[in-house]
Design an enzyme around this catalytic site. Structure first.
Site, PDB file in Angstrom:
ATOM      1  CG  PHE A  40      54.058  47.917  31.862  1.00 26.04           C
ATOM      2  CD1 PHE A  40      53.259  48.929  32.029  1.00 26.04           C
ATOM      3  CD2 PHE A  40      55.244  48.194  32.792  1.00 26.04           C
ATOM      4  CE1 PHE A  40      52.848  49.534  32.838  1.00 26.04           C
ATOM      5  CE2 PHE A  40      54.932  49.218  33.731  1.00 26.04           C
ATOM      6  CZ  PHE A  40      53.757  50.058  33.768  1.00 26.04           C
ATOM      7  CD  GLU A  41      53.772  43.995  24.979  1.00 26.43           C
ATOM      8  OE1 GLU A  41      52.676  43.999  24.202  1.00 26.43           O
ATOM      9  OE2 GLU A  41      54.612  44.625  24.249  1.00 26.43           O
TER      10      GLU A  41
END
Length: 536
Positions: free
Chosen positions: A373-374
């Site tokens: 995701f990040e």
């Protein structure tokens, strides 16, 4: 003379397009952002990266895409005064489904701003767009059959259920008319990567077959009508190394035809260059270009075989330009150097900044290394079997959950990293985190144990040397002493397509770069002043 591969390192699925005297090649980028690499040449010998067109959240958001998903097999073409780019954003890899969504973007020039994406379909991946002589446009892609046991790492032929054809209406911006399955593939199976072109009244279809491993091939077929029936090439496969394990360019397949203004014929293909003894392609799937000839309305390699050459005649007597053995990046100018990419997210301001501290690349610690995701990881492709990468870091962690450093990275299951962190008894220290292909669990190992204590403040230089299958990390306090090795020699060969779960389990490439994570959620920043990459 063309020296293959023309695009070394992770540059697979090459789609080639000529406009006048200019040649462009678009390649897959998978989970790396921005999406699609486009290289340019005027002599087919020397190529330069000129654009990554999928650069906005509205065009591409890959947060949550698993490893080896994202942008698969773009197709670049030019018609009606503009460039057309067709691509797939794959949202699932393991299990029976692929969830592959196909889009079209356009632009008046390669370097210009590309349009918002137009959704096309999701019936399969590897789409391409053919512009016929009568002005009609045709969209082709492979069809995915989820009803077979085609799990990631073990593709089964029935899942690759032929090549679909449907007309594209550019005014309505939608497909129209019947859907036809025009080509079931050859006995080799795993048909994908279709490209259409027309010559001398024949429609030619080239496809990729055999999977993207050592049985890969470019298969060719032709028909007098675009809907078929298509007859197979007399040799079945135009390009393949599958029966020649001694060939330098292995895994040859998936490419596209192009003609020069003078009618000379060439065909791109992806390839891999395995290292002994385990035949692991540590540079991933690369792009090569072969010279071809026409005989009896069929295309053949000029060398008289199906096995691709390393050295191929180019145009105008062009020779490869001398490439520097050293690349230095100082992060000045407020813009990320063109060689670098990051992972998945269009919201790059949350993971790095070049303006918070001018002249430095600031990474903002987010999720763990390997997050889908990040994660804050900025890296460039490995382009040589042996290289050294160095950087300098300013980082003052206040918990062991804050880690930043230098990494040799493939995906969440395959990476090595040397990093600055905090230890309860050592204080600030340098340590190693590795994941040696442990799929699906992604277990870490710590080859340097708790690490080596370093001064509580000050800049720290980190380095790694990869010599074919071996990796050694180093560190030093800037301006004090000499480089010190840390940990044992590690297996660099696992940072490859074949590492871990095997050749069909993942298919991107190795990167060298910097990272930071802060699993406390406090966003601890690490500053990098420079990054050097040297061919050894």
């Amino acid at each position: 003379m063309i020296r293959n591969p023309i695009l070394p390192g992770f540059n697979p699925d090459p789609s080639i397009c000529r406009v006048g005297d200019d040649y462009y090649i678009a390649t897959s980028t998978f989970e790396w952002y921005p999406g699609v690499q486009i290289h340019h040449s005027r002599d087919l010998v020397n190529w330069a990266l000129v654009r990554r067109p999928l650069e906005r959240a509205s065009q591409l958001d890959m947060r949550g895409n698993p490893d080896s998903c994202g942008i698969w097999a773009p197709c670049l073409s030019h018609a009606d005064g503009q460039f057309w780019l067709v691509y797939t954003d794959v949202k699932r890899f393991d299990g029976n489904f692929k969830d592959a969504h196909n889009y079209i973007v356009t632009a008046p020039s390669i370097e210009g701003e590309w349009s918002e994406p137009i959704y096309v379909n999701s019936s399969g991946f590897d789409p391409s767009l053919f512009h016929d002589e009568d002005g009609r446009k045709w969209f082709v892609n492979m069809q995915w059959n989820h009803r077979t046991e085609s799990y990631g790492g073990s593709p089964k032929s029935p899942a690759f259920d032929g090549i679909l054809l449907q007309e594209w209406d550019p005014l309505a911006k939608a497909l129209k008319g019947p859907i036809k399955n025009i080509f079931a593939g050859s006995p080799l199976g795993l048909v994908e990567g279709p490209h259409l072109f027309k010559k001398n009244g024949w429609y030619y279809l080239t496809t990729a077959e055999g999977g993207t491993g050592y049985d890969h091939a470019v298969t060719m077929a032709r028909s007098h009508g675009i809907e078929g029936p298509y007859e197979l090439h007399p040799n079945m496969h135009l390009i393949t190394s599958k029966d020649h394990p001694g060939a330098v360019l292995q895994r040859a397949g998936h490419g596209q035809y192009v003609e020069t203004p003078d009618g000379e014929a060439y065909h791109t293909h992806l390839c891999g260059r395995p290292l002994p003894p385990k035949r692991r392609c540590t540079l991933g799937r690369e792009t090569s270009l072969q010279r071809c000839v026409w005989r009896d309305d069929w295309l053949y390699l000029e060398n008289g075989t199906s096995v691709p050459d390393v050295d191929v005649p180019g145009l105008f007597g062009a020779v490869p330009a001398e490439k520097p053995m050293r690349s230095e990046y100082n992060f000045d100018g407020g813009k990320l150097p063109a060689d670098f990419q990051w992972l998945r997210t269009p919201e790059h301001g949350r993971i790095f900044s070049l303006t918070d501290r001018p002249g430095h690349l600031r990474l903002i610690g987010r999720e763990s290394i390997g997050s889908w995701f990040e994660q804050s990881l900025v890296a460039r492709r490995q382009e040589h079997h042996s290289f050294r990468a160095e950087t300098v870091i300013e980082f003052s962690p206040d918990t062991y959950q804050q880690v930043a450093g230098l990494t040799h990275y493939y995906n969440r299951h395959k990476f090595h990293a040397v990093a600055v962190t905090l230890h309860e008894t050592l204080g600030r220290c340098v340590t190693i985190l590795s994941c040696n292909g442990d799929y699906p669990n992604g277990r870490l190992s710590f080859p340097a144990g708790s690490g080596v204590a370093i001064p509580a403040d000050g800049r720290v230089q980190l380095a790694m040397e990869i010599r074919e299958n071996d990796l050694q990390f180093f560190w030093q306090t800037e301006g004090k002493g000499a480089w010190q090795p840390i940990g044992p020699a590690l297996d660099a060969g696992v940072i490859s397509d074949e590492g871990g779960r095997g050749e069909h389990g993942s298919f991107t490439g190795a990167f060298a770069g910097v990272f930071a994570f802060d699993t406390s959620g406090r966003g601890k920043a690490a500053d990098f002043d420079w990054f050097n990459y040297d061919e050894l």
